[in-house]
Each structure stands twice: as structure tokens, then as C-alpha cells.
Design a protein around this motif. Structure first.
Motif, mmCIF file in Angstrom:
data_model
loop_
_atom_site.group_PDB
_atom_site.id
_atom_site.type_symbol
_atom_site.label_atom_id
_atom_site.label_comp_id
_atom_site.label_asym_id
_atom_site.label_seq_id
_atom_site.Cartn_x
_atom_site.Cartn_y
_atom_site.Cartn_z
ATOM 1 N N ASN A 1 -11.613 -9.728 -0.447
ATOM 2 C CA ASN A 1 -10.541 -10.601 -0.036
ATOM 3 C C ASN A 1 -9.548 -9.783 0.795
ATOM 4 O OD1 ASN A 1 -8.699 -12.748 -0.107
ATOM 5 N ND2 ASN A 1 -7.706 -11.949 -1.928
ATOM 6 N N PRO A 2 -9.047 -10.228 1.909
ATOM 7 C CA PRO A 2 -9.296 -11.518 2.567
ATOM 8 C C PRO A 2 -10.241 -11.441 3.769
ATOM 9 C CG PRO A 2 -7.276 -10.570 3.416
ATOM 10 C CD PRO A 2 -7.889 -9.540 2.515
ATOM 11 N N LEU B 1 1.804 0.169 5.658
ATOM 12 C CA LEU B 1 0.786 1.122 6.116
ATOM 13 C C LEU B 1 -0.569 0.840 5.468
ATOM 14 C CD1 LEU B 1 2.144 3.250 7.989
ATOM 15 C CD2 LEU B 1 1.465 4.982 6.312
ATOM 16 N N GLU B 2 -0.527 0.569 4.152
ATOM 17 C CA GLU B 2 -1.771 0.256 3.426
ATOM 18 C C GLU B 2 -2.400 -1.019 3.985
ATOM 19 O OE1 GLU B 2 -1.244 1.901 -1.149
ATOM 20 O OE2 GLU B 2 -0.097 0.134 -0.568
ATOM 21 N N ARG B 3 -1.533 -1.992 4.284
ATOM 22 C CA ARG B 3 -2.045 -3.256 4.825
ATOM 23 C C ARG B 3 -2.672 -3.033 6.201
ATOM 24 N NH1 ARG B 3 2.359 -6.183 2.383
ATOM 25 N NH2 ARG B 3 3.642 -5.884 4.217
ATOM 26 N N ALA B 4 -2.005 -2.240 7.013
ATOM 27 C CA ALA B 4 -2.534 -1.976 8.351
ATOM 28 C C ALA B 4 -3.903 -1.301 8.237
ATOM 29 C CB ALA B 4 -1.563 -1.102 9.139
ATOM 30 N N THR C 1 1.362 -13.077 -0.159
ATOM 31 C CA THR C 1 0.970 -13.388 -1.539
ATOM 32 C C THR C 1 0.099 -12.286 -2.131
ATOM 33 O OG1 THR C 1 -0.911 -14.752 -0.796
ATOM 34 C CG2 THR C 1 1.158 -15.888 -1.166
ATOM 35 N N SER C 2 -1.229 -12.398 -1.942
ATOM 36 C CA SER C 2 -2.155 -11.496 -2.639
ATOM 37 C C SER C 2 -1.957 -10.019 -2.284
ATOM 38 C CB SER C 2 -3.601 -11.910 -2.353
ATOM 39 O OG SER C 2 -3.818 -12.051 -0.963
ATOM 40 N N HIS C 3 -1.465 -9.735 -1.075
ATOM 41 C CA HIS C 3 -1.353 -8.334 -0.660
ATOM 42 C C HIS C 3 0.095 -7.908 -0.408
ATOM 43 C CE1 HIS C 3 -5.534 -9.301 -0.299
ATOM 44 N NE2 HIS C 3 -5.818 -8.021 -0.224
#
Ligand SMILES: *Cc1c(COP(=O)(O)O)cnc(C)c1O
Length: 395
Positions: free
Chosen positions: A163-164, A361-364, A353-355
């Protein structure tokens, strides 16, 4: 004050407290009853001893076990090709029971980096509070599991489909790289209709049954399946910590299972069609669905998900502003609802929401952009859905 007798000689308070009607029938109901009971009644000390020791079939107290728990968990075990299963109050309850039941402080765990947000959070919490050491690796690189496995570990954790962005993980390669270290797979997205991790070498499988297994958006439930001996330990932990499921929710989810194959086929077909159309749409920068030829997991999906890629897909529409506009335009028809696998199509915003708990930085690094919308495709017909999406995406 005296109460009126309710039924013949019985005092109203006795009838109220005890009830007493049971169905006069020599034939069983066609659908299972709901055992909405806290406990079970015993005739004697001998009888409770017989049940407690397993010499006679039965149940004692619903936190420890209940027929609806077992009906649901044993169906899921059969579907996943496992020996046994245990139901829990939520997906997170299943994970918590598994980790607390199988690990001790000082143990090492190898885990995929990209996980359902709360799964990662729970692992970090166990690390902090209970001295369980977690090594996070890239699940797309089975070699990293092999390297981490050299240091020994009690357990390894991955998701079959993530996900996602819907990455498909090479479960057989990860299981092989781990050698004898047991692999626990979150199979919430694929379900046993599309992937059966135990056939690929996993030892334990868990689900948020709040999602596809139930499939109607009205239940919070989890389940873990695997070998009898491990499930016995996890069941004891479940009962001790009070992670037990609700009998009614198990009953609803058992009912959901009756149509799981039909639903998974339907959402896979609809998602494939929608993903192709999103990919062509002017307002969509990129569509993510493993059946698309340009998806990074396309070849793995052909091998590991031969019967369909499921109902989850993601689209990048460029910005947070565009996402907000899309949600507003679709409200009341295709809702922004922070869940998935409902009978109806729903939308979610991973960044919000979930992230949310990841750093920017982690998301990128994980490819989760501000314009990313996750679509959980439901059971509506594809043309109606497309008309709604197309209208709402038009600038
Ligand atoms: C929802 C979800 C969970 C958590 O399950 P709950 O039933 O919400 O506790 C775990 N893994 C995945 C992939 C999920 O989608």
C-alpha cells in the motif's frame, strides 16, 4: 413494589434474568447461529474439566474462544492452506497477538520497510518498549533478507502486495532467502483468492478482515493463520491480552467469505479497466496498478497474481489541491473514506492518512507524492464509475 408474574408462575425478574426459550427443532438452521454470549453453562465440575482439558468439545468463556471465532478462523485457514487460525478484534490485534506471542525481548525481527503505516509503528513501539530489535530492509531486494538472515532472527515480516503503490513482493524469493526463519505475510490486499503465501514458503499469514474478507465495510476484525503449534501460542496471547474478536463480527465476516471469490474477480476486472483508462487521462500524471505494463511489479504480478491483481489502484493527479478538488466533486458518490475493500468504491489520501506518520523524506523515498490518491475499487459497474471519475477529473 411487586413485579407482575410474566409467564405462568415465574416471577418477572426470573424470566427477565434467565429467559429460557430455545428453538424446538430437530434440524439445524441453514446459516450458522450467532453465539453472542459471554460464557457457556456447565452442569458439573466434571463437565468443565472435560471441556477445559479438550477431552470434550465445547467453550468456556468468549475471550478464550467462541464458535463464531472458530467458524471464521477455520474458513480462512482452509482458504490459505494453513493448519489453524485465530480471530482477533482487528487486523492490528492479529499482528500484536502474533508478535507478543512469538517474540521475547532481545529477539531480532527482519521487516520490510514499506508497510501499512500502523504495522511499522507497532514494530517501532515494540523495539522501544520491549527491546525487540527490528531490522528494516527493502522488500524488493530478497538479497537484503538473505544478508539480514545471517545475523539470525525469530521472524520476518512483509506484505504480499503493498500500500499504496501496489508493489508485488517476490514472496517465494524472500522465503527462500530467509532459510529457516519463519515468514509472516500480510495478505490483506491480495486475499487467498489471488495469492496464497503459504504455498510460496511463508509460515504465517495475517489479514485485516475489516477489508476484503468481510468486504462490506461494516466490521473490525483480524485473523492470523499458520501451523497449529504457533497458532496455539498466539491464541493464548490473544486471550491473555484480550485481543479477542466479537462473535457477531466473526459471523458477518463468515458471511462475507461466501462471496469473496466473486468479489475479488469483479474488483480485479474493474480495476484493470479503470487503471488503463486513468493512464490515458489528461488529468492523471501516472496510474499505479500491477496489471499495467509499465508498473514496476508487472512481471512479478504475472507470475504471482495470475488470477487478477485485486481492487486497489493509485493515481497521481499532481497536487494536494487537485486531490482536494477531486474529493469535493466526488463526495456523496465515491467518498473519501480512510479504509478500503468496502462494497462501494472509496478514495484515500495516503499522505494525509495511512502514511501521515512518515517524515517527508521517508515518503519521498517510498514514492508517496502529494498528488497521490488511492482508489479502492468496489462492486459498481465500470461504466458508471468511469463516468463519475472522468467528470470529476475534468478541469
Ligand atoms: C487495514 C490494514 C491493516 C490493519 O487492520 P485493522 O483491521 O484496521 O486493524 C493491516 N494491514 C493492511 C494492509 C491494512 O489495509
Amino acid at each position: 413494589m411487586t413485579a407482575q408474574p410474566a409467564d405462568g408462575d415465574a416471577h418477572l425478574s426470573v424470566t427477565c434474568a434467565r429467559g429460557g426459550w430455545t428453538a424446538p427443532s430437530i434440524v439445524p438452521p441453514s446459516a450458522p447461529p450467532i453465539y453472542m454470549t459471554t460464557a457457556f453453562d456447565f452442569e458439573s465440575l466434571e463437565q468443565i474439566e472435560e471441556v477445559a482439558t479438550g477431552r470434550a468439545p465445547g467453550y468456556i468463556y468468549t475471550r478464550d474462544g467462541n464458535p463464531n471465532h472458530d467458524a471464521f478462523a477455520s474458513d480462512v485457514a482452509a482458504l490459505e492452506g494453513a493448519e489453524a487460525g485465530v480471530a482477533t478484534a482487528s487486523g492490528m490485534g492479529a499482528l500484536a497477538a502474533a508478535l507478543l506471542g512469538l517474540l521475547e525481548s532481545g529477539d531480532r525481527v527482519i521487516s520490510a520497510k514499506v508497510l501499512y503505516g500502523r504495522t511499522g509503528q507497532l514494530l517501532k513501539q515494540l523495539q522501544k518498549s520491549f527491546g525487540i530489535h527490528v531490522e528494516f530492509v527493502d522488500a524488493n531486494q530478497p538479497d537484503e533478507f538473505a544478508t539480514a538472515a545471517q545475523g539470525g532472527a525469530k521472524l520476518a515480516i512483509i506484505e504480499g502486495v503493498t500500500n499504496p503503490l501496489l508493489e508485488v513482493i517476490d514472496v517465494p524469493a524472500v522465503a527462500q532467502a530467509l532459510g529457516s526463519i519463519p515468514l509472516l505475510v500480510d495478505n490483506t490486499f491480495a486475499t487467498p483468492c489471488l495469492m496464497r503465501p503459504i504455498e510460496h514458503g511463508a509460515e504465517l499469514v495475517w489479514h485485516s478482515a475489516s477489508k476484503y474478507l468481510n468486504g462490506h465495510g461494516d466490521v473490525m476484525l483480524g485473523v492470523l493463520v499458520g501451523r497449529k503449534e504457533r497458532i496455539r501460542k498466539v491464541r493464548a496471547t490473544m486471550a491473555l491480552f484480550g485481543f479477542n474478536a466479537n462473535p457477531f463480527e466473526c459471523w458477518l465476516a463468515s458471511r462475507g467469505l461466501r462471496t469473496l471469490p466473486l468479489r475479488m474477480e469483479r474488483v480485479s476486472d474493474t480495476a484493470t479497466e479503470l487503471a488503463g483508462r486513468f493512464q490515458q487521462h489528461r488529468s492523471v500524471k501516472r496510474a499505479f496498478y500491477p496489471a499495467l505494463a509499465d508498473h514496476p511489479s508487472h512481471h512479478l504480478a504475472e507470475r504471482l497474481l495470475p488470477h487478477g491483481c485485486g481492487g486497489m489502484l493509485a493515481i497521481d493527479i499532481g497536487s494536494r489541491h487537485a486531490v482536494d478538488r477531486l474529493f469535493r466533486r466526488l463526495a456523496g458518490r465515491i467518498p473519501f473514506s480512510p479504509t478500503l475493500a468496502d462494497a462501494r468504491t472509496t478514495l484515500s489520501y495516503p499522505v494525509g492518512t495511512s502514511h501521515k506518520f512518515m517524515t517527508g523524506l521517508e515518503r519521498a523515498a517510498a514514492g508517496i507524492t502529494d498528488g497521490l490518491v488511492r482508489v479502492s475499487v468496489g462492486l459498481e459497474d465500470v461504466e458508471s464509475l468511469w463516468r463519475e471519475f472522468d467528470d470529476a477529473l475534468k478541469a
